[in-house]
Design a protein around this motif. Structure first.
Motif, short mmCIF file in Angstrom:
data_model
loop_
_atom_site.label_atom_id
_atom_site.label_comp_id
_atom_site.label_asym_id
_atom_site.label_seq_id
_atom_site.Cartn_x
_atom_site.Cartn_y
_atom_site.Cartn_z
N ALA A 272 -35.39 12.35 -47.31
CA ALA A 272 -35.17 10.93 -47.77
C ALA A 272 -36.25 10.06 -48.13
CB ALA A 272 -34.41 10.31 -46.34
N ARG A 273 -37.50 10.44 -48.28
CA ARG A 273 -38.73 9.75 -48.36
C ARG A 273 -38.49 8.87 -49.80
NH1 ARG A 273 -43.70 12.82 -46.55
NH2 ARG A 273 -42.72 12.95 -44.77
N GLY A 274 -38.60 7.72 -49.64
CA GLY A 274 -38.59 6.82 -50.69
C GLY A 274 -37.22 6.74 -51.54
N LYS A 275 -36.18 7.16 -51.01
CA LYS A 275 -34.92 7.04 -51.77
C LYS A 275 -34.00 6.33 -51.29
CE LYS A 275 -35.63 11.53 -53.33
NZ LYS A 275 -34.98 12.63 -52.40
N GLU A 276 -33.23 5.87 -52.20
CA GLU A 276 -32.06 4.77 -52.00
C GLU A 276 -31.14 5.63 -51.12
OE1 GLU A 276 -31.38 1.43 -54.04
OE2 GLU A 276 -33.49 1.39 -53.90
N VAL A 277 -30.52 4.82 -49.92
CA VAL A 277 -29.94 5.61 -48.93
C VAL A 277 -28.51 4.71 -48.50
CG1 VAL A 277 -31.64 7.39 -48.39
CG2 VAL A 277 -31.30 5.11 -47.12
N LEU A 278 -27.56 5.45 -47.99
CA LEU A 278 -26.57 4.89 -47.13
C LEU A 278 -26.84 5.45 -45.93
CD1 LEU A 278 -23.88 3.38 -46.51
CD2 LEU A 278 -22.60 5.54 -47.58
N ILE A 279 -27.08 4.72 -44.91
CA ILE A 279 -27.29 4.95 -43.41
C ILE A 279 -25.86 4.67 -42.98
CG2 ILE A 279 -28.60 4.90 -41.38
CD1 ILE A 279 -30.83 3.64 -43.16
N ILE A 280 -25.34 5.98 -42.03
CA ILE A 280 -24.24 5.66 -41.03
C ILE A 280 -25.00 5.81 -39.70
CG2 ILE A 280 -22.09 6.80 -40.41
CD1 ILE A 280 -22.32 5.21 -43.10
N GLY A 281 -24.76 4.78 -38.87
CA GLY A 281 -25.45 4.85 -37.64
C GLY A 281 -24.14 4.70 -36.49
N ALA A 282 -24.14 5.41 -35.55
CA ALA A 282 -23.19 5.06 -34.38
C ALA A 282 -23.89 5.31 -32.97
CB ALA A 282 -21.72 6.08 -34.60
N VAL A 283 -23.45 4.56 -31.93
CA VAL A 283 -23.88 4.73 -30.64
C VAL A 283 -22.73 5.10 -29.74
CG1 VAL A 283 -25.17 3.91 -28.72
CG2 VAL A 283 -26.23 3.80 -31.04
N ALA A 288 -23.55 11.11 -22.46
CA ALA A 288 -24.01 11.77 -23.53
C ALA A 288 -23.42 12.98 -24.15
CB ALA A 288 -25.57 11.86 -23.47
N ALA A 289 -23.06 13.76 -23.50
CA ALA A 289 -22.39 15.15 -23.59
C ALA A 289 -20.83 14.80 -24.32
CB ALA A 289 -22.34 16.08 -22.36
N GLU A 290 -20.21 13.84 -23.59
CA GLU A 290 -18.99 13.46 -24.16
C GLU A 290 -19.15 12.73 -25.63
OE1 GLU A 290 -16.53 10.04 -22.58
OE2 GLU A 290 -15.80 11.71 -21.65
N GLY A 291 -20.30 11.82 -25.64
CA GLY A 291 -20.64 11.15 -26.88
C GLY A 291 -20.71 11.92 -27.94
N ARG A 292 -21.51 13.17 -27.73
CA ARG A 292 -21.78 13.94 -29.09
C ARG A 292 -20.61 14.52 -29.57
NH1 ARG A 292 -26.54 14.94 -25.70
NH2 ARG A 292 -25.48 16.60 -24.50
N GLU A 293 -19.51 14.76 -28.65
CA GLU A 293 -18.22 15.31 -29.70
C GLU A 293 -17.63 14.07 -30.28
OE1 GLU A 293 -15.72 17.40 -26.91
OE2 GLU A 293 -17.24 18.54 -25.91
#
Length: 474
Positions: A272-283, A288-293
């Motif tokens: 991704a270095r130097g690239k135009e991107v779409l970032i999808i972020g979620a928390v 934590a174990a339940e959240g990964r699923e």
């Protein structure tokens, strides 16, 4: 609580004799133009704002703040309050006036038994996270760890936990505030309740918050997060897929889409270095174990350049993921809310992102709703928070010669976005306009504006605290 502040600012200057007199009063250092460190101290996060205060008071506690407020009031000097210095409009400084610099007031005290955190007004969110995470607790903050707690909270506070526990100001239990009169008061549901209502979203219009007490929530240090980078070109389907997930998400999930360009340096994974991107972020705000699923579908969208989710399993690391370096960035931001994120709206957003005049510009779509939306518009000063999405055009450039072009592009983008179905309002923490711009203030507070002016008249009738998204007294 009368005050003699003039509505017209008076340029302020300090000669050697006056500085010596003031130095005998204040505990914290007093810094004036020409002193060592002056330029570093006056520098704000937004390099486009270049203000030269006549006096910077490095406050060490409430007494320095009280005397600083009294000095500004009696001299008529313009007054600015600096916590983190991050507001894109430059509210942490003022030309030819006084800056109360709270950065040395950065203590954080956690009471894990009662799930509360007491924070001095100059602390950053990174300092809060450092102390709370020892006990597996978190207070909803922003997404940059060097942001000041005071400024973000008084302006609302949108971050990674907004759908689970609301805005930062929704977790505020009380605050100690220095008023324009120099009086130190407590604002809470039971003491000065009108002031407490006003500071939860009304910004720094009503006084200096020298201490804030928050409700803390169980989270971390281990968390579940999704953080996936896609090539921006051809990512329309991924953007729509994220929208569908966000609309149907449980409130334990807060997510956002960011259309941007990654830096071309070793801090970015090579694909991704130097690239135009779409970032999808979620928390996921839970186990934590339940959240990964739960977050797996966010990671399964499209064919990413790189999936960094497994690197962001520590809450503090997540909170600092968007911290910048020391490179000066010239910024101008504007934002609005969307009641609906239709296919047409996404097509518009995507097209604008492809036309950014500088790769540093961030087109940012935080998902709102959840706990944030359950709070009534008149319950806090913040106003209507029913929209499920925000759209922010964060204009940034490292080239000052391009700032005018970036600013024009941001303004044109927001004006065009206002034609989208269900668009309106603004988020004042993401506004780069001058503090005197009444339109943006009205857009945020709506029906609360009249009540805010009455509270302003009671606590700051002379409008001493005007270097902000200003609310004039009634």
């Amino acid at each position: 609580m009368a005050t003699t502040t003039s509505s017209t600012p008076t340029p302020f200057s300090v000669d050697a004799e006056r500085l010596s007199e003031l130095g005998a009063v204040f505990r914290g250092p007093l810094v004036t133009p020409g002193d060592p460190g002056y330029d570093d101290l006056r520098r704000l996060d937004n390099a486009a704002i270049d203000r030269r205060p006549a006096l910077i008071i490095r406050c060490t506690g409430p007494a320095d703040v009280i005397d600083g407020v009294n000095l500004a009031r009696t001299t008529g000097a313009p007054l600015a309050i600096r916590s983190g210095g991050h507001h894109v409009g430059g509210h942490g400084s003022v030309d030819d006036g006084i800056v109360l610099d709270l950065r040395d007031m950065n203590g954080v005290w956690v009471d894990p038994a009662n799930l509360t955190v007491r924070v001095q007004g100059g602390a950053t969110w990174g300092q809060v996270d450092r102390e709370t995470q020892v006990f597996g607790l978190a207070v909803p903050g922003g997404i940059v760890s060097s942001t000041g707690v005071g400024g973000l909270t008084l302006g609302g506070g949108v971050g990674w936990l907004v759908r689970r526990w609301g805005l930062s100001c929704d977790s505020l239990l009380s605050a100690r505030v220095v008023l324009a009169s120099g009086e130190l008061v407590t604002a809470s549901e039971t003491e000065n309740a009108d002031l407490f209502w006003a500071i939860r979203g009304g910004g720094g219009n009503f006084g200096v918050a020298v201490e804030l007490t928050f409700r803390a929530h169980p989270l971390g240090p281990e968390i579940a997060a999704a953080f996936v980078l896609h090539p921006l070109a051809g990512s329309e389907d991924v953007l729509r897929g994220w929208r569908d997930l966000a609309v149907d998400a449980d409130e334990t999930v807060t997510s956002r889409a960011m259309l941007w360009a990654m830096a071309d340096d070793e801090t970015v994974p090579p694909p991704a270095r130097g690239k135009e991107v779409l970032i999808i972020g979620a928390v996921y705000a839970g186990d934590a174990a339940e959240g990964r699923e739960v977050l797996a579908p966010y990671r399964a969208l499209g064919e990413p350049l790189v999936d960094m989710s497994e690197l962001l399993t520590d809450y503090r690391f997540l909170q600092s993921a968007f911290d910048g370096d020391d490179t000066p960035v010239h910024s101008y931001w504007k934002s609005l809310y969307l009641d609906r994120l239709t296919d047409d709206a996404l097509a518009f957003i995507y097209a604008r992102a492809l036309e950014r005049p500088d790769p540093s510009i961030l087109v940012h779509i935080p998902a709102m709703g959840g706990a944030c939306a359950r709070t009534a518009a008149d319950a806090t000063a913040f106003g209507d928070r029913s929209a499920p999405f925000m759209l922010s055009f964060d204009g940034m450039t490292q080239d000052p010669a391009k700032l005018a072009e970036v600013r024009d592009w941001v303004r044109a983008s927001v004006e065009a976005a206002r034609e989208l179905d269900g668009a309106g309002g603004t988020y004042l923490n993401f506004v780069g306009d001058d503090a005197s711009d009444r339109q943006v203030v009205h857009e945020q507070f709506g029906a609360n504006y009249g009540r805010l002016r009455e509270v302003k008249r009671r606590y700051d009738p002379g409008n001493l605290f005007r270097v902000n998204n200003n609310i004039p007294p009634a």
